[in-house]
Design an enzyme around this catalytic site. Structure first.
Site, short mmCIF file in Angstrom:
data_model
loop_
_atom_site.label_atom_id
_atom_site.label_comp_id
_atom_site.label_asym_id
_atom_site.label_seq_id
_atom_site.Cartn_x
_atom_site.Cartn_y
_atom_site.Cartn_z
N CYS A 48 43.60 74.40 40.36
CA CYS A 48 44.06 73.15 40.95
C CYS A 48 42.86 72.35 41.45
CB CYS A 48 45.02 73.46 42.10
SG CYS A 48 45.60 71.98 42.98
N CYS A 51 43.09 72.22 45.56
CA CYS A 51 42.91 73.37 46.46
C CYS A 51 42.21 74.56 45.83
CB CYS A 51 44.26 73.80 47.02
SG CYS A 51 45.34 74.59 45.80
N CYS A 97 51.58 72.61 42.22
CA CYS A 97 50.78 73.74 42.67
C CYS A 97 51.52 74.38 43.85
CB CYS A 97 49.39 73.26 43.11
SG CYS A 97 48.40 74.56 43.88
N CYS A 100 49.32 73.99 47.34
CA CYS A 100 49.12 72.71 48.05
C CYS A 100 50.18 71.66 47.75
CB CYS A 100 47.73 72.15 47.76
SG CYS A 100 47.53 71.50 46.08
N CYS A 120 52.88 70.92 30.35
CA CYS A 120 52.13 69.71 30.00
C CYS A 120 51.45 69.21 31.27
CB CYS A 120 53.13 68.71 29.43
SG CYS A 120 52.37 67.25 28.75
#
Length: 131
Positions: A48, A51, A97, A100, A120
């Site tokens: 991510c 984070c 995510c 976060c 995607c």
């Protein structure tokens, strides 16, 4: 939802690029075929961009023809959250995510074996860590 990493919009704006903020925090989408990681074929891990949570492996990345990095599964269960997205007159499943709450992209039921899923994902939502 409550997330382990919880910051103010002001803090996110300081830490992310304008494009990352637009996508990760405002649920934007980058233009197809423009993302920096779309054609990446190096071995490694996708985390991510907000984070650093480990999300996807290059082992599950494939060319879907969609114009965005596509994966058939996350690195493990629980690293992404799913929620219904009815925006733009469509019914989709949004991917966030789980650490976060950053918007990553969407998952579709038109992927390859073994899962039949296509995650995607916006390149701007990810950072790549080469092996």
């Amino acid at each position: 939802m409550n997330y382990e990493v919880n910051k103010s919009d002001e803090d996110w704006k300081k830490e992310l690029t304008p494009e990352q903020y637009r996508i990760l925090r405002q649920k934007g989408t980058e233009m197809a075929f423009t993302g920096a990681l779309y054609k990446n074929q190096d071995k490694g891990t996708y985390v991510c961009a907000a984070c650093g949570a480990v999300l996807f492996s290059s082992d599950t990345k494939y060319e879907s023809g969609s114009g965005w990095p596509s994966f058939y599964q996350p690195v493990k269960d629980g690293v992404v959250d799913k929620q219904k997205d009815s925006s733009h007159g469509m019914e989709r499943t949004e991917i966030l995510c789980s650490k976060c709450g950053g918007h990553l992209g969407h998952v579709f039921n038109d992927g390859p074996r073994p899962t039949g899923l296509r995650y995607c994902i916006n390149s701007a939502s990810l950072k790549f860590q080469k092996e």
